[in-house]
Design a protein around this motif. Structure first.
Motif, short mmCIF file in Angstrom:
data_model
loop_
_atom_site.label_atom_id
_atom_site.label_comp_id
_atom_site.label_asym_id
_atom_site.label_seq_id
_atom_site.Cartn_x
_atom_site.Cartn_y
_atom_site.Cartn_z
N PRO A 161 38.31 81.73 73.64
CA PRO A 161 36.89 81.65 73.24
C PRO A 161 36.14 82.96 73.44
CG PRO A 161 37.52 79.69 74.47
CD PRO A 161 38.66 80.65 74.58
N GLN A 162 36.54 83.75 74.46
CA GLN A 162 35.85 85.01 74.71
C GLN A 162 36.01 86.01 73.58
OE1 GLN A 162 37.94 83.50 76.76
NE2 GLN A 162 36.69 82.90 78.53
N ALA A 163 37.01 85.82 72.72
CA ALA A 163 37.24 86.74 71.61
C ALA A 163 36.44 86.40 70.38
CB ALA A 163 38.73 86.78 71.26
N TYR A 164 35.76 85.22 70.36
CA TYR A 164 35.05 84.79 69.16
C TYR A 164 33.62 84.30 69.44
CZ TYR A 164 39.61 84.97 66.90
OH TYR A 164 40.83 85.39 66.41
N PHE A 165 33.25 84.10 70.69
CA PHE A 165 31.92 83.58 71.01
C PHE A 165 31.24 84.48 72.04
CE2 PHE A 165 34.06 79.80 69.43
CZ PHE A 165 33.09 79.20 68.66
N PRO A 166 29.92 84.64 71.94
CA PRO A 166 29.18 85.37 72.97
C PRO A 166 29.23 84.62 74.29
CG PRO A 166 27.87 85.13 70.96
CD PRO A 166 29.05 84.23 70.82
N PRO A 167 29.04 85.29 75.40
CA PRO A 167 29.10 84.62 76.70
C PRO A 167 28.11 83.47 76.84
CG PRO A 167 29.21 87.00 76.97
CD PRO A 167 28.89 86.75 75.54
N TRP A 168 26.91 83.57 76.24
CA TRP A 168 25.91 82.52 76.43
C TRP A 168 26.33 81.23 75.73
CZ3 TRP A 168 23.46 80.37 72.24
CH2 TRP A 168 23.48 81.09 71.05
N VAL A 169 27.08 81.32 74.62
CA VAL A 169 27.58 80.11 73.96
C VAL A 169 28.66 79.46 74.82
CG1 VAL A 169 28.72 79.21 71.91
CG2 VAL A 169 27.01 81.00 71.68
N ILE A 170 29.54 80.26 75.42
CA ILE A 170 30.59 79.71 76.29
C ILE A 170 29.97 79.07 77.52
CG2 ILE A 170 32.64 80.30 77.61
CD1 ILE A 170 33.14 82.59 75.69
N ALA A 171 28.94 79.71 78.09
CA ALA A 171 28.29 79.13 79.26
C ALA A 171 27.57 77.83 78.93
CB ALA A 171 27.31 80.14 79.86
#
Length: 498
Positions: A161-171
Motif C-alpha cells: 500500500p505504501q507504493a500506491y497510497f499517501p500515508p494519510w490514506v493508509i493511516a
C-alpha cells in the motif's frame, strides 16, 4: 594539458541512479545530453536537471557551467594520486513542465519517466476531499505495472500500500482494508492495456491540485525572517497561497490569460494582473537574487511551452469529441433489441420512435449530454453538418421502409426490430481516430487542417518576447535577462509580458 573530470550521480524518477563522468568545465547542457543518451529520452523538453537549494528544487540553466551549481569542491584539484576524496556530486532528473495529457509525449520512455514522477507526487498529495481519486489511481497504477489481475499470481499481499497510497490514506483506512478491497478495483481494469492504464493515471493524477505544481516560498516583506507566501506554478498559470498553520490557503489564482506582466528587480517579484479595471499589483520577495532569476526563467519557459502546446491540445480534444459522438451513435443503434413491442407497453408509438427516446435517455444518464430525440452530441457545422443530415435522412428512410413492410405483412412479428438494428449510420469522423482513444500519440492521428484552434493573441509591446533570445529586450532596448550579477536599484526590472 589533461582535462580533469568529476563524478556526477543523477537520480531518476524511477529511483534508478546514473553515475556519469564529465569535465570540470562542462556545462549543464552537456550533462543533460549524457543523461538523455543513457536513458533514451527524446522528448527532453519536459524534463530538467535540478539541485536542492534551501529545501527547494532549483532547475539548472543549461547554458551555465556545472561549477555554478555544486560546492567549491568541484573546482579543487584532485589529490591523493588522482583520486578525489568525498562523494559524487548529486543532481536530479525531474519533470520541469507538466502536461495533463500523456499523449502529448510521443516518446514511450519519456511517458514512463513522467508516470513515475507523478506516482511520487501522488504519494505526497494531501487532497483529503478527493479520497476516492487515490483508489482509482491505485487501480490504474496496478494495471500499468502488473497488467491484468491473475488469481494465482496476484493472491495475498501482491502489492505494498505504501507504493500506491499517501500515508494519510493508509493511516485512515489501514493496510488490511486496502489489501482487501483494492484487488477488486484492479480486477475491474481487466482488458485495459498497460499503455492505456498509464495514460489514464497521468490524466487523473493531474486533476489533483497539489500534484502537477512547482512550489516556491516567498516573503511578503523583505524584513520578514521566514517565508509566509507560496507561489505555485501550475498547468495553466500561477497561484498564490498563504501559509495558515500547515495547510496553505489559496489567495489568488491567475491563469496565463489574466497575467499582464511578471517582473523581477533583485529579490523583488511583481505580478501585474491584466484587464480593466486594473487590479493592484502584487509584490513579494525571494530569498536571494539567484532564486529570483531561476523563478523568472522557469515562468517564462512554462508560459512559452503552454502556448506552443495549445494547438496539439485542441486537436486531442477534437478527437475525444469525435469519439464521444461515435459512441453516442452506436448507443442509439445498439439499444433497439431491448425494446418492449407489446401492445400494452407500446402506447401507440412506433418502435423507431421508442428506440430513439430510450437511447437518448440512457445517453443522458451517462453524461453524454444528449437530449431525447436528438442524434448528435454537438450541433454539426460545415461538411460535418452535411454528412449528419445525410445520415439522419438515411435513418429515417430505413425506418420508414421497415414500418411500411411491417404494415403490409404482420406488424406484430419481432423480426421488424431486427431491421432497425441493421441500420448503419455513416460516421462523420474528422480524421482517422485510433481504436484506443487514449493510447495514440500526436504522430498517429491526422486531423484536418481546416479546424485548427490557435491560442488567442496577447498584447505585447514591440521588442518584448517570452524567450530569452534577442527578442526579449526591455523598454530601453538593452538585455537584462538572466544576468549573472543581481541588478542594482537603478536598473530596470527583469520582466516578460504574458
Amino acid at each position: 594539458m589533461t582535462v580533469e573530470h568529476r563524478d556526477v550521480l543523477v537520480l531518476l524518477p524511477t529511483r534508478e541512479q546514473l553515475r556519469l563522468v564529465v569535465g570540470v568545465r562542462a556545462t549543464a547542457r552537456e550533462l543533460f545530453q549524457l543523461v538523455c543518451d543513457r536513458t533514451g529520452v527524446r522528448d527532453a523538453h519536459f524534463f530538467g536537471l535540478s539541485v536542492v537549494r534551501d529545501n527547494e528544487y532549483m532547475f539548472m540553466d543549461l547554458e551555465r557551467k556545472l561549477s555554478k551549481y555544486f560546492s567549491k569542491d568541484w573546482g579543487r584539484e584532485q589529490q591523493n594520486g588522482g583520486v578525489r576524496p568525498g562523494a559524487a556530486f548529486v543532481t536530479f532528473l525531474r519533470v520541469q513542465h507538466y502536461v495533463e495529457d500523456g499523449r502529448l509525449m510521443r516518446d514511450q520512455v519519456a511517458r514512463h519517466l513522467y508516470y513515475c514522477h507523478l506516482k511520487e507526487r501522488v504519494l505526497r498529495s494531501q487532497c483529503t476531499h478527493r479520497e476516492e481519486a487515490y483508489f482509482l489511481l491505485a487501480a490504474y497504477g496496478l494495471q500499468a505495472d502488473l497488467g491484468n489481475h491473475r488469481a494465482l499470481a496476484h493472491a495475498g499481499r501482491y502489492f505494498e500500500p505504501q507504493a500506491y497510497f499517501p500515508p494519510w490514506v493508509i493511516a485512515k483506512r489501514g493496510s488490511a482494508y486496502l489489501l482487501r478491497h483494492v484487488p477488486a478495483l484492479h480486477r475491474e481494469q481487466r482488458g485495459l492495456s498497460p499503455k492505456e492504464a498509464l495514460l489514464r493515471f497521468i490524466r487523473e493524477a493531474c486533476r489533483l491540485e497539489d500534484v502537477p505544481i512547482h512550489l516556491f516560498r516567498l516573503l511578503k516583506d523583505k524584513k520578514e525572517d521566514r517565508p509566509t507566501v507560496i507561489l505555485g506554478l501550475t498547468l495553466g498559470g500561477v497561484r498564490i497561497y498563504q501559509e495558515v498553520g500547515r495547510a496553505p490557503r489559496l489567495l489568488y489564482d491567475f491563469p496565463w490569460a489574466r497575467i499582464g506582466k511578471l517582473a523581477f528587480l533583485g529579490r523583488r517579484f511583481q505580478i501585474r494582473p491584466d484587464g480593466p479595471p486594473s487590479a493592484r499589483k502584487l509584490v513579494y520577495y525571494t530569498g536571494c537574487a539567484a532564486h529570483a532569476r531561476h523563478l523568472l526563467r522557469l515562468l517564462r519557459a512554462s508560459h512559452q511551452l503552454h502556448l506552443a502546446l495549445q494547438p496539439a491540445v485542441g486537436r486531442l480534444r477534437q478527437l475525444e469529441r469525435a469519439q464521444e459522438e461515435k459512441c453516442c451513435r452506436e448507443t442509439y443503434i445498439g439499444d433497439a433489441p431491448e425494446l418492449d413491442l407489446s401492445p400494452a407497453g407500446g402506447g401507440g408509438q412506433h418502435p423507431s420512435c421508442l428506440s430513439l427516446l430510450s437511447a437518448g435517455s440512457r445517453g443522458s444518464s451517462h453524461g453524454l449530454g444528449v437530449e431525447p430525440g436528438e442524434m448528435s452530441v454537438d450541433p454539426p457545422s460545415g461538411a460535418e453538418a452535411l454528412r449528419e443530415n445525410r445520415a439522419s435522412r438515411s435513418l429515417s428512410l430505413s425506418s420508414g421502409d421497415t414500418r411500411d413492410s411491417g404494415n403490409a405483412s404482420r406488424p406484430q412479428e419481432p423480426w421488424a426490430v431486427v431491421q432497425v438494428t441493421l441500420v448503419k449510420v455513416p460516421e462523420a469522423t474528422p480524421g482517422r481516430v485510433h481504436s484506443d482513444q487514449h493510447s495514440g500519440s500526436l504522430g498517429e492521428v491526422r486531423p484536418p487542417d481546416a479546424v485548427r484552434p490557435v491560442p488567442a493573441p496577447r498584447r505585447r509591446p514591440p521588442g518584448a518576447g517570452l524567450d530569452p533570445g534577442p527578442s526579449a529586450l526591455d523598454e530601453s532596448g538593452s538585455r537584462h535577462l538572466l544576468c549573472p550579477d543581481p541588478p542594482g536599484e537603478d536598473q530596470p526590472p527583469e520582466e516578460f509580458v504574458v
